[in-house]
Design an enzyme around this catalytic site. Sequence first.
Site, PDB file in Angstrom:
ATOM      1  N   SER A   8      46.661  26.370 -56.239  1.00 35.94           N
ATOM      2  CA  SER A   8      46.966  27.031 -54.962  1.00 35.94           C
ATOM      3  C   SER A   8      46.386  26.199 -53.829  1.00 35.94           C
ATOM      4  O   SER A   8      45.181  25.927 -53.796  1.00 35.94           O
ATOM      5  CB  SER A   8      46.342  28.426 -54.943  1.00 35.94           C
ATOM      6  OG  SER A   8      46.285  28.875 -53.601  1.00 35.94           O
ATOM      7  N   HIS A  31      51.363  26.194 -56.103  1.00 33.08           N
ATOM      8  CA  HIS A  31      51.385  27.607 -55.701  1.00 33.08           C
ATOM      9  C   HIS A  31      51.159  27.708 -54.193  1.00 33.08           C
ATOM     10  O   HIS A  31      50.150  27.237 -53.669  1.00 33.08           O
ATOM     11  CB  HIS A  31      50.280  28.347 -56.468  1.00 33.08           C
ATOM     12  CG  HIS A  31      50.252  29.822 -56.258  1.00 33.08           C
ATOM     13  ND1 HIS A  31      51.090  30.691 -56.927  1.00 33.08           N
ATOM     14  CD2 HIS A  31      49.475  30.597 -55.471  1.00 33.08           C
ATOM     15  CE1 HIS A  31      50.833  31.935 -56.560  1.00 33.08           C
ATOM     16  NE2 HIS A  31      49.848  31.908 -55.658  1.00 33.08           N
ATOM     17  N   ASP A  33      50.759  30.133 -51.087  1.00 32.72           N
ATOM     18  CA  ASP A  33      50.419  31.500 -50.687  1.00 32.72           C
ATOM     19  C   ASP A  33      50.834  31.754 -49.247  1.00 32.72           C
ATOM     20  O   ASP A  33      50.300  31.149 -48.324  1.00 32.72           O
ATOM     21  CB  ASP A  33      48.901  31.715 -50.807  1.00 32.72           C
ATOM     22  CG  ASP A  33      48.447  31.820 -52.249  1.00 32.72           C
ATOM     23  OD1 ASP A  33      49.001  32.664 -52.978  1.00 32.72           O
ATOM     24  OD2 ASP A  33      47.543  31.064 -52.649  1.00 32.72           O
ATOM     25  N   MET A  35      50.925  34.416 -46.254  1.00 35.56           N
ATOM     26  CA  MET A  35      50.307  35.676 -45.794  1.00 35.56           C
ATOM     27  C   MET A  35      50.645  35.886 -44.329  1.00 35.56           C
ATOM     28  O   MET A  35      50.673  34.930 -43.549  1.00 35.56           O
ATOM     29  CB  MET A  35      48.788  35.602 -45.942  1.00 35.56           C
ATOM     30  CG  MET A  35      48.332  35.227 -47.334  1.00 35.56           C
ATOM     31  SD  MET A  35      46.548  35.309 -47.470  1.00 35.56           S
ATOM     32  CE  MET A  35      46.301  34.608 -49.107  1.00 35.56           C
ATOM     33  N   HIS A  64      54.339  32.457 -53.292  1.00 39.41           N
ATOM     34  CA  HIS A  64      53.786  33.805 -53.483  1.00 39.41           C
ATOM     35  C   HIS A  64      53.730  34.484 -52.122  1.00 39.41           C
ATOM     36  O   HIS A  64      52.876  34.159 -51.294  1.00 39.41           O
ATOM     37  CB  HIS A  64      52.387  33.674 -54.112  1.00 39.41           C
ATOM     38  CG  HIS A  64      51.656  34.965 -54.283  1.00 39.41           C
ATOM     39  ND1 HIS A  64      50.301  35.024 -54.556  1.00 39.41           N
ATOM     40  CD2 HIS A  64      52.063  36.260 -54.226  1.00 39.41           C
ATOM     41  CE1 HIS A  64      49.922  36.286 -54.653  1.00 39.41           C
ATOM     42  NE2 HIS A  64      50.971  37.056 -54.449  1.00 39.41           N
ATOM     43  N   MET A  66      52.789  37.220 -49.748  1.00 37.86           N
ATOM     44  CA  MET A  66      51.942  38.393 -49.482  1.00 37.86           C
ATOM     45  C   MET A  66      52.271  38.842 -48.068  1.00 37.86           C
ATOM     46  O   MET A  66      51.464  38.697 -47.143  1.00 37.86           O
ATOM     47  CB  MET A  66      50.469  38.008 -49.654  1.00 37.86           C
ATOM     48  CG  MET A  66      50.083  37.845 -51.114  1.00 37.86           C
ATOM     49  SD  MET A  66      48.595  36.878 -51.346  1.00 37.86           S
ATOM     50  CE  MET A  66      49.315  35.241 -51.273  1.00 37.86           C
ATOM     51  N   MET A 135      47.771  40.296 -60.194  1.00 43.27           N
ATOM     52  CA  MET A 135      46.669  39.796 -59.365  1.00 43.27           C
ATOM     53  C   MET A 135      45.344  40.152 -60.032  1.00 43.27           C
ATOM     54  O   MET A 135      45.124  41.307 -60.422  1.00 43.27           O
ATOM     55  CB  MET A 135      46.712  40.428 -57.965  1.00 43.27           C
ATOM     56  CG  MET A 135      47.877  39.998 -57.093  1.00 43.27           C
ATOM     57  SD  MET A 135      47.975  38.229 -56.751  1.00 43.27           S
ATOM     58  CE  MET A 135      46.394  37.889 -55.977  1.00 43.27           C
ATOM     59  N   ASP A 174      46.515  35.459 -61.061  1.00 45.34           N
ATOM     60  CA  ASP A 174      46.170  34.776 -59.803  1.00 45.34           C
ATOM     61  C   ASP A 174      44.930  35.429 -59.214  1.00 45.34           C
ATOM     62  O   ASP A 174      44.940  36.618 -58.906  1.00 45.34           O
ATOM     63  CB  ASP A 174      47.362  34.911 -58.842  1.00 45.34           C
ATOM     64  CG  ASP A 174      47.134  34.240 -57.494  1.00 45.34           C
ATOM     65  OD1 ASP A 174      46.095  33.581 -57.312  1.00 45.34           O
ATOM     66  OD2 ASP A 174      48.022  34.387 -56.625  1.00 45.34           O
TER      67      ASP A 174
HETATM   68  C1  DX5 Z   1      44.822  35.128 -53.139  1.00 44.01           C
HETATM   69  C2  DX5 Z   1      45.897  34.135 -53.449  1.00 44.01           C
HETATM   70  C3  DX5 Z   1      45.501  33.188 -54.502  1.00 44.01           C
HETATM   71  C4  DX5 Z   1      44.312  32.324 -54.153  1.00 44.01           C
HETATM   72  C5  DX5 Z   1      43.576  32.041 -55.423  1.00 44.01           C
HETATM   73  O1  DX5 Z   1      45.322  36.218 -52.485  1.00 44.01           O
HETATM   74  O2  DX5 Z   1      47.083  34.769 -53.875  1.00 44.01           O
HETATM   75  O3  DX5 Z   1      46.590  32.372 -54.931  1.00 44.01           O
HETATM   76  O4  DX5 Z   1      44.658  31.109 -53.546  1.00 44.01           O
HETATM   77  O5  DX5 Z   1      42.393  31.405 -55.120  1.00 44.01           O
HETATM   78  P1  DX5 Z   1      41.198  31.357 -56.172  1.00 44.01           P
HETATM   79  O6  DX5 Z   1      41.713  30.652 -57.370  1.00 44.01           O
HETATM   80  O7  DX5 Z   1      40.129  30.619 -55.449  1.00 44.01           O
HETATM   81  O8  DX5 Z   1      40.812  32.788 -56.490  1.00 44.01           O
HETATM   82 ZN    ZN Z   2      48.663  33.474 -54.840  1.00 40.90          ZN
END
Ligand code: DX5
Ligand code: ZN
Length: 218
Positions: A8, A31, A33, A35, A64, A66, A135, A174
Site C-alpha cells: 500500500s 494497493h 487507498d 479516502m 481500495h 474508502m 479489514m 488489509d
Molecule cells: C487503511 C488502508 C490500508 C493501509 C494499511 O485504511 O486501507 O491499506 O495502507 O497500512 P498498514 O499495513 O500500515 O496497516
Molecule cells: Zn487499503
Amino acid sequence: MATRICPSILNADHSRLFQEIDQVLSADLLHLDVMDNRFVPNQTFSLNECREIIGYSRIPVDTHLMIADPDEKAVLYAEAGSSSVTFHFEASSNPTNTIAQLHNSGVRVGLAVKPKTTFEAIEKFLPDIDMLLIMTVEPGFGGQAFMVDQLQKVVQAREAISKLVNKAPWLQVDGGISLDTIAAAAHAGADTFVAGSAIYKSTDPKDMIKKLRELALP
Ligand code: DX5
Ligand code: ZN
C-alpha cells in the site's frame, strides 16, 4: 492457492511516489487507498492522481475505495485503468448494481467490510465478486495494530468460498499485516495481503516482500 502481496503506497513517501512504486515491482499488485474525508476521517489521492499512479505503475493496481457514494463513483476508478476496484459494503446503497457496473467496466470487483460488519451481512454477494476484503484495522490510516479478532471472519469466509462451485474469489486482508501477523492471516485462509508500513518503513522493501511471501505460503 496463490499468494499475493499488495504493497500500500499510503505510507510511502508521497514526495517521491514514483520512485517508491519502483521499489515494489516484485509484488503482485499495487494497493491504492482512496479516502475522501467522508467515509473515513482522512483524505488521500484525487481521481487525477490515481490516473497518474495507475498510468505509471508497471504492476496492476488494486484500488481500495474508502469513499462515500461508491455506487456513483466506483466506475470512474475502473475507467482510470485499475485492475481491481474494491468498494465498501457499508458505504453502498446498492452493492448488487455496483458490482454489475464494475464488471461491465472490465475490472475485477472487490467488496470490503469494516471490522464491525459481520460476514453474514455480505455472504450473499460472494458468488458475484472477485475478491472479498476483510479489514483487519478500522479503515483510515496506515500503521495501526492488527485486529486479531477479525481472523474468525477470515475463517468463515474461507469456508464459504471453498463451498462455491466454479468460483473462487480472492480473500484479502488489509491493516497491520507484518512479519508478525501474516502467517496467522494466511493460516485463517487469506490469500491476498495488503502491507503498507511493513513494506515502506523497512530498509529493503524488496526483501520484505520476499519475506512476507514466504511466511504467507499455504
Ligand atoms: C487503511 C488502508 C490500508 C493501509 C494499511 O485504511 O486501507 O491499506 O495502507 O497500512 P498498514 O499495513 O500500515 O496497516
Ligand atoms: Zn487499503
